[in-house]
Motif scaffolding. Sequence first.
Motif, PDB file in Angstrom:
ATOM      1  N   MET A 116      13.913   9.944  -6.565  1.00  0.00           N
ATOM      2  CA  MET A 116      12.901   9.602  -5.568  1.00  0.00           C
ATOM      3  C   MET A 116      11.953  10.774  -5.329  1.00  0.00           C
ATOM      4  O   MET A 116      10.749  10.588  -5.145  1.00  0.00           O
ATOM      5  N   PHE A 179      15.397   1.892  -5.307  1.00  0.00           N
ATOM      6  CA  PHE A 179      14.178   2.157  -4.546  1.00  0.00           C
ATOM      7  C   PHE A 179      13.442   3.421  -5.007  1.00  0.00           C
ATOM      8  O   PHE A 179      12.373   3.713  -4.494  1.00  0.00           O
ATOM      9  N   ARG A 182       9.450   3.118  -6.533  1.00  0.00           N
ATOM     10  CA  ARG A 182       8.459   2.547  -5.619  1.00  0.00           C
ATOM     11  C   ARG A 182       8.416   3.281  -4.284  1.00  0.00           C
ATOM     12  O   ARG A 182       7.344   3.607  -3.778  1.00  0.00           O
ATOM     13  N   ALA A 183       9.590   3.559  -3.719  1.00  0.00           N
ATOM     14  CA  ALA A 183       9.619   4.248  -2.423  1.00  0.00           C
ATOM     15  C   ALA A 183       9.049   5.648  -2.546  1.00  0.00           C
ATOM     16  O   ALA A 183       8.249   6.086  -1.717  1.00  0.00           O
ATOM     17  N   ILE A 187       5.716   6.930  -0.617  1.00  0.00           N
ATOM     18  CA  ILE A 187       5.830   8.043   0.329  1.00  0.00           C
ATOM     19  C   ILE A 187       4.793   9.105   0.013  1.00  0.00           C
ATOM     20  O   ILE A 187       4.067   9.583   0.896  1.00  0.00           O
ATOM     21  N   VAL A 210      13.454   7.382   5.015  1.00  0.00           N
ATOM     22  CA  VAL A 210      13.765   6.409   3.966  1.00  0.00           C
ATOM     23  C   VAL A 210      15.165   6.648   3.416  1.00  0.00           C
ATOM     24  O   VAL A 210      15.944   5.713   3.203  1.00  0.00           O
ATOM     25  N   LEU A 214      17.255   3.661   4.832  1.00  0.00           N
ATOM     26  CA  LEU A 214      17.235   2.647   3.780  1.00  0.00           C
ATOM     27  C   LEU A 214      18.349   2.883   2.759  1.00  0.00           C
ATOM     28  O   LEU A 214      19.057   1.947   2.378  1.00  0.00           O
ATOM     29  N   LEU A 326      13.685  -0.383   8.338  1.00  0.00           N
ATOM     30  CA  LEU A 326      14.355   0.324   7.245  1.00  0.00           C
ATOM     31  C   LEU A 326      15.873   0.297   7.438  1.00  0.00           C
ATOM     32  O   LEU A 326      16.632   0.077   6.481  1.00  0.00           O
TER      33      LEU A 326
END
Length: 352
Positions: A116, A179, A182-183, A187, A210, A214, A326
């Motif tokens: 991420m 995630f 995309r996350a 962000i 997140v 999440l 979330l």
Amino acid sequence: MPDPSSPAVTLGKKQLLPWFVWLLLFFGTWLAIVISGNHWQTLRDHYGIAVAMIFGSYCAGSTPMGGGTVGFPILTLLFHEPATLGRDFSFAIQSIGMTSASIFIACRRQPVEWPMLRWAVLGSLVGTPLGILFLAPHVPALVIKIVFAVVWCSFGVLHLYRLREITRHEGLAPGAHRFDRRAGLLIGLLAGATVASITGVGIDMVIYAVLVLLCQADLKIAIPTSVILMAANSLIGVATKELTTGLQPGVFENWLAAAPIVALGAPLGAFVVDRIGRTPTLFVVSLLCIIQFFWTVKDEWAALGLLGLTGALGGVLLFNLGFEVLHRIGNRFDRRGLRQNPTAQVAASPLP
């Protein structure tokens, strides 16, 4: 046998060598600037921000907050400097403190949610310069201060009612990596273009939220990840400002006084918090985030009035509603993953 990636494992001087080299290069450069420019009086004139950043740098290394989260309100509320100065100072000081903490984190091989994080840095490379060039110049100083106050008050409120739950997370929830791309990209793009470009801080809080809400991430994963993202975002912010509009007058003088403090303080925060626990630090910092909100409102009451206060409180409510969304999504997919595999737990990698 202890996990060698655990922060609790004591590392020798060899493992910390890159960090010591960084410190040698930084302090050598800083001292050369002071001596060649005869800036001793500058250091004396700005000792106040250096003292404030002792606490600010500790927060930067031990919580999902950049050092600018303390530097910004100190400059704007206590020293009555312009909000634009507070924003640019946040970028500048974090480019040292958060970078130092990031190198320290890497040397200690602390687990980081790298998938991420990579996408968030990539998004920030686009979003932050766009926000600095096309959004931030049109945002009034009052709005900068209120956005800052709202974002960090929201952070404080979140922790006051979810701190016990957040501190119980271990690893990452099953399926959390779905995630990552995309996350992370959203962000970097959205938080970089908005809250970070306007206030100089905040992107770290977004990825942290997140991760813990999440992805149900362990704080030992979420906080180092947020520190590294804020370091990258601050370097991007400083480079963008230097190559385009330039930093606000007064940033250099305050940076010169505070930089030696944060170079050591932020890594020290990352180290000390492992010994005393994150709960007390996060609780105290959360209270301070709420206090600075009401301090800002009081300081700007003539311009805000009841309507402005209502809007600011509405912003805090809106952020926390987003946090709740979330949290609920994270709970649903966490329970689904546990039903499919009751022993599943995702670990983050200590190195990219």
